[in-house]
Design a protein around this motif. Sequence first.
Motif, PDB file in Angstrom:
ATOM      1  N   VAL A   1      43.364  41.874  37.620  1.00 54.89           N
ATOM      2  CA  VAL A   1      43.277  40.410  37.527  1.00 54.89           C
ATOM      3  C   VAL A   1      42.665  40.020  36.186  1.00 54.89           C
ATOM      4  CG1 VAL A   1      42.271  38.328  38.535  1.00 54.89           C
ATOM      5  CG2 VAL A   1      43.057  40.187  40.024  1.00 54.89           C
ATOM      6  N   THR A   2      41.583  40.675  35.806  1.00 57.53           N
ATOM      7  CA  THR A   2      40.907  40.372  34.544  1.00 57.53           C
ATOM      8  C   THR A   2      41.816  40.621  33.350  1.00 57.53           C
ATOM      9  OG1 THR A   2      38.791  40.990  35.560  1.00 57.53           O
ATOM     10  CG2 THR A   2      38.864  40.864  33.162  1.00 57.53           C
ATOM     11  N   GLU A   3      42.522  41.741  33.391  1.00 55.77           N
ATOM     12  CA  GLU A   3      43.407  42.081  32.282  1.00 55.77           C
ATOM     13  C   GLU A   3      44.542  41.068  32.139  1.00 55.77           C
ATOM     14  OE1 GLU A   3      46.449  45.658  30.838  1.00 55.77           O
ATOM     15  OE2 GLU A   3      45.312  45.850  32.698  1.00 55.77           O
ATOM     16  N   MET A   4      45.130  40.637  33.270  1.00 57.43           N
ATOM     17  CA  MET A   4      46.229  39.675  33.196  1.00 57.43           C
ATOM     18  C   MET A   4      45.744  38.317  32.708  1.00 57.43           C
ATOM     19  SD  MET A   4      49.384  39.043  33.325  1.00 57.43           S
ATOM     20  CE  MET A   4      49.937  40.626  33.927  1.00 57.43           C
TER      21      MET A   4
ATOM     22  N   SER B   1      35.482  33.481  37.282  1.00 58.82           N
ATOM     23  CA  SER B   1      34.196  34.094  37.593  1.00 58.82           C
ATOM     24  C   SER B   1      34.448  35.404  38.340  1.00 58.82           C
ATOM     25  CB  SER B   1      33.367  33.150  38.471  1.00 58.82           C
ATOM     26  OG  SER B   1      33.999  32.984  39.746  1.00 58.82           O
ATOM     27  N   GLN B   2      33.397  36.166  38.546  1.00 64.40           N
ATOM     28  CA  GLN B   2      33.548  37.437  39.258  1.00 64.40           C
ATOM     29  C   GLN B   2      34.013  37.208  40.688  1.00 64.40           C
ATOM     30  OE1 GLN B   2      33.243  40.235  37.480  1.00 64.40           O
ATOM     31  NE2 GLN B   2      34.104  41.298  39.254  1.00 64.40           N
ATOM     32  N   ASP B   3      33.512  36.106  41.292  1.00 61.66           N
ATOM     33  CA  ASP B   3      33.943  35.780  42.659  1.00 61.66           C
ATOM     34  C   ASP B   3      35.416  35.411  42.694  1.00 61.66           C
ATOM     35  OD1 ASP B   3      31.413  36.251  43.603  1.00 61.66           O
ATOM     36  OD2 ASP B   3      30.797  34.144  43.550  1.00 61.66           O
TER      37      ASP B   3
ATOM     38  N   LEU C   1      48.955  34.005  39.081  1.00 66.05           N
ATOM     39  CA  LEU C   1      47.572  33.820  38.632  1.00 66.05           C
ATOM     40  C   LEU C   1      47.287  32.403  38.180  1.00 66.05           C
ATOM     41  CD1 LEU C   1      44.838  35.049  38.118  1.00 66.05           C
ATOM     42  CD2 LEU C   1      45.623  35.822  35.892  1.00 66.05           C
ATOM     43  N   ARG C   2      48.184  31.809  37.415  1.00 61.64           N
ATOM     44  CA  ARG C   2      47.911  30.464  36.886  1.00 61.64           C
ATOM     45  C   ARG C   2      47.756  29.438  37.997  1.00 61.64           C
ATOM     46  NH1 ARG C   2      51.865  28.880  32.119  1.00 61.64           N
ATOM     47  NH2 ARG C   2      53.423  29.426  33.664  1.00 61.64           N
ATOM     48  N   SER C   3      48.583  29.541  39.032  1.00 59.65           N
ATOM     49  CA  SER C   3      48.498  28.574  40.126  1.00 59.65           C
ATOM     50  C   SER C   3      47.269  28.807  40.998  1.00 59.65           C
ATOM     51  CB  SER C   3      49.756  28.647  40.991  1.00 59.65           C
ATOM     52  OG  SER C   3      49.895  29.923  41.586  1.00 59.65           O
ATOM     53  N   MET C   4      46.731  30.041  40.980  1.00 54.71           N
ATOM     54  CA  MET C   4      45.569  30.355  41.808  1.00 54.71           C
ATOM     55  C   MET C   4      44.248  30.074  41.104  1.00 54.71           C
ATOM     56  SD  MET C   4      46.908  33.929  43.556  1.00 54.71           S
ATOM     57  CE  MET C   4      45.566  33.997  44.752  1.00 54.71           C
ATOM     58  N   LYS C   5      44.302  29.859  39.775  1.00 54.74           N
ATOM     59  CA  LYS C   5      43.074  29.529  39.047  1.00 54.74           C
ATOM     60  C   LYS C   5      42.662  28.096  39.350  1.00 54.74           C
ATOM     61  CE  LYS C   5      42.217  30.659  34.883  1.00 54.74           C
ATOM     62  NZ  LYS C   5      42.237  30.866  33.425  1.00 54.74           N
TER      63      LYS C   5
ATOM     64  N   ARG D   1      38.369  37.269  44.736  1.00 55.42           N
ATOM     65  CA  ARG D   1      39.179  36.505  45.693  1.00 55.42           C
ATOM     66  C   ARG D   1      40.675  36.686  45.418  1.00 55.42           C
ATOM     67  NH1 ARG D   1      41.579  31.782  44.872  1.00 55.42           N
ATOM     68  NH2 ARG D   1      40.308  31.369  43.012  1.00 55.42           N
ATOM     69  N   ILE D   2      41.082  36.566  44.160  1.00 53.76           N
ATOM     70  CA  ILE D   2      42.496  36.698  43.795  1.00 53.76           C
ATOM     71  C   ILE D   2      42.976  38.128  44.028  1.00 53.76           C
ATOM     72  CG2 ILE D   2      44.119  36.600  41.861  1.00 53.76           C
ATOM     73  CD1 ILE D   2      42.449  34.281  40.748  1.00 53.76           C
ATOM     74  N   ALA D   3      42.132  39.100  43.689  1.00 53.21           N
ATOM     75  CA  ALA D   3      42.500  40.503  43.887  1.00 53.21           C
ATOM     76  C   ALA D   3      42.737  40.792  45.357  1.00 53.21           C
ATOM     77  CB  ALA D   3      41.395  41.412  43.337  1.00 53.21           C
ATOM     78  N   THR D   4      41.908  40.209  46.216  1.00 55.85           N
ATOM     79  CA  THR D   4      42.066  40.431  47.659  1.00 55.85           C
ATOM     80  C   THR D   4      43.334  39.769  48.177  1.00 55.85           C
ATOM     81  OG1 THR D   4      39.656  40.510  47.938  1.00 55.85           O
ATOM     82  CG2 THR D   4      40.992  40.104  49.907  1.00 55.85           C
ATOM     83  N   GLU D   5      43.579  38.528  47.754  1.00 52.01           N
ATOM     84  CA  GLU D   5      44.750  37.794  48.233  1.00 52.01           C
ATOM     85  C   GLU D   5      46.058  38.428  47.788  1.00 52.01           C
ATOM     86  OE1 GLU D   5      44.739  33.587  47.602  1.00 52.01           O
ATOM     87  OE2 GLU D   5      42.587  33.395  48.005  1.00 52.01           O
TER      88      GLU D   5
END
Length: 277
Positions: free
Chosen positions: A160-163, A142-144, A131-135, A148-152
């Motif tokens: 994703v939000t909880e983490m 954001s919601q988008d 997650l940190r590298s993908m932010k 995006r991260i959830a799909t990837e």
Amino acid sequence: MVASADSLDKYLRTIKQFPVLTPEEEYRYASQLKESGDLEAARALIVSHLRLVASIARGYSGYGLPQSDLIQEGNIGLMKAVKRFDPDRGVRLVSFAMHWIKAEIHEYIVRNWRLVKTATTKAQRKLFFNLRSMKQGFESLSQDDVQRIATELNVKPEEVTEMEYRLNGQEISLDAQVDDDGEEVYSPIAFLEDEGPEPSTLLENLQNEHLQTEGLSMALQQLDDRSRRVLQARWLTESGTSTLHELAAEFNVSAERIRQIEQKAMQKIKSFMLESK
């Protein structure tokens, strides 16, 4: 193995001296280990891949944990890989070992990065290490971005939000703190009650369990073969309890006869256990 952080530089210099094995040498050593448990062959396979462990461990330096500890855990993963490696599958040890090395390092980071575990499920672990590298930047997702991260990563958006919340949360010390006046301040640990048994009680329970298991084994030896078989099939099997009719067919007797044998055997077991106390 790595002894401490102070010896890290010396350790890294030392492992560079071990030669990389050729495919032929690797196959020979791995075959010797598989066929005869040759420890020297295992050592040759391990030391030739210590540089791989150090290289992988370096990629996890951003978690604030000692590099020497990361290498130590990675070496454990390497040894597990060497033990399980099959040279006849046509795969080099370096490819096979990477999974085990990373898995052991991941487990160590999850155990130690925070006192309270941050990642326990497979999806959480995937997010924890990516997650940190993908932010993009330090702002909240954001919601988008969440979608995006959830799909990837093939996880749920709410995961994703909880983490993100967990990774951005502040840690609270469980230990008691001292204020400016020298007074001890109550901390969360003061309100955490250990509801488990005391060590002495736990030890006593383990000893009793051992004695009961040992006593049952000895009691079974007092029975004749048929009685022992009936009891084991009815009560002491993990693959599913046999019915009276199944055992009746096996011994070519009636189901009622099997019930009588079972009842009599149980009485003998109970008597033996009481006499052994």
